[in-house]
Write an enzyme that holds these catalytic residues in place. Structure first.
Site, PDB file in Angstrom:
ATOM      1  N   LYS A  83       0.662  -1.055   0.136  1.00 54.47           N
ATOM      2  CA  LYS A  83       0.523  -0.404   0.182  1.00 54.47           C
ATOM      3  C   LYS A  83       0.780   0.838  -0.183  1.00 54.47           C
ATOM      4  O   LYS A  83       1.641   1.820   0.286  1.00 54.47           O
ATOM      5  CB  LYS A  83      -0.559   0.013   0.881  1.00 54.47           C
ATOM      6  CG  LYS A  83      -1.839   0.433   1.271  1.00 54.47           C
ATOM      7  CD  LYS A  83      -3.172   0.130   2.544  1.00 54.47           C
ATOM      8  CE  LYS A  83      -4.290   0.588   2.266  1.00 54.47           C
ATOM      9  NZ  LYS A  83      -5.051   0.836   3.441  1.00 54.47           N
TER      10      LYS A  83
HETATM   11  C1  E4P Z   1      -8.569   0.935   4.099  1.00 57.90           C
HETATM   12  O1  E4P Z   1      -7.543   0.346   3.739  1.00 57.90           O
HETATM   13  C2  E4P Z   1      -8.486   2.076   5.286  1.00 57.90           C
HETATM   14  O2  E4P Z   1      -7.605   1.219   6.431  1.00 57.90           O
HETATM   15  C3  E4P Z   1      -9.775   2.494   6.233  1.00 57.90           C
HETATM   16  O3  E4P Z   1     -10.550   2.133   5.013  1.00 57.90           O
HETATM   17  C4  E4P Z   1      -9.763   3.709   7.222  1.00 57.90           C
HETATM   18  O4  E4P Z   1     -10.656   3.669   7.455  1.00 57.90           O
HETATM   19  P1  E4P Z   1     -11.904   4.653   8.694  1.00 57.90           P
HETATM   20  O5  E4P Z   1     -11.177   6.380   7.834  1.00 57.90           O
HETATM   21  O6  E4P Z   1     -12.663   4.468   9.184  1.00 57.90           O
HETATM   22  O7  E4P Z   1      -9.947   5.240   9.264  1.00 57.90           O
END
Ligand code: E4P
Length: 220
Positions: A83
């Site tokens: 990522k």
């Molecule tokens: C995506 O890969 C992120 O880890 C995640 O969806 C972030 O979500 P949040 O806004 O609830 O922290």
């Protein structure tokens, strides 16, 4: 639509995996930090629980360092997806890693223009954050709709992963908008099961059956 769990918690992953509907996992530095183990160790354990794409995020900010980190993460397991954040450096790293055959999930996407950059860099996945856009008064779902439309227009292979999903409606609307993947916290996946008419119907079925076959065995 593929269902990913947005957690690094092993108990949640084991529970989710036991349902047989989890296609992958997304993690981020905050989720990893919550579990208290170094990323390599945590992610290796996650790979033992879920057989699917497992996103592991780099924490470097410069492209060269992201690439070194990305290569190291990709070596942990064949299912690892690296990522990278949607920054200039992140896109540079995405382009280079993708050319090496390493699959990249470009994260922290908040506009359709950013999603175009990720697709052009050869990203395997783009992660638009629905809930965080809602938090600032924008309509997060509109972004999913725009990206799926744009990717369709040009035949980009990059998969749209609806992220930051806060409840069942976010999941349903993302599916309606054509997102390839929805990643959600365990709590949200669990909520998708619930319907009062299912509970009521099941209770009645059991009551009717047991009245005849359990409570009055003589009736057999
Ligand atoms: C995506 O890969 C992120 O880890 C995640 O969806 C972030 O979500 P949040 O806004 O609830 O922290």
């Amino acid at each position: 639509m593929k269902f990913f769990l947005d957690t690094a918690n092993l108990d949640e992953l084991k529970k989710g995996a036991s349902w047989g509907i989890v296609d992958g996992v997304t993690t981020n530095p905050s989720l990893i930090a919550k579990e208290g183990r170094p990323i390599e160790e945590q992610v290796r354990m996650i790979c033992d629980i879920v057989d699917g794409d497992i996103s592991a995020e780099v924490i470097s900010v410069e492209a060269g360092a992201m690439m070194t980190e990305g290569r190291k993460l990709a070596k942990i397991h064949k299912n690892i997806v690296v990522k990278c954040p949607l920054t200039r450096e992140g896109i540079k790293a995405t382009s280079a890693l993708s050319k090496e055959g390493i699959r990249v999930n470009v994260t922290l996407c908040f506009s359709a223009g950013q999603a175009l950059l990720a697709a052009k860099a050869g990203a395997y996945i783009i992660s638009p954050f629905v809930g965080r856009l809602d938090d600032v008064g924008a309509v997060g779902l509109d972004l999913i709709r725009s990206i799926t439309q744009i990717y369709r227009n040009y035949g980009y292979k990059t998969q749209v992963l609806a992220a930051s999903l806060r409840g069942p409606l976010h999941v349903i609307d993302s599916a309606m908008a054509g997102a390839h993947i929805g990643t959600m916290p365990f709590k949200v996946m669990d909520m998708l099961f619930n319907h009062p008419l299912t509970d009521k119907g099941l209770e009645q079925f059991m009551k009717d059956y047991n009245k005849v076959f359990t409570e009055t065995p003589a009736a057999r």
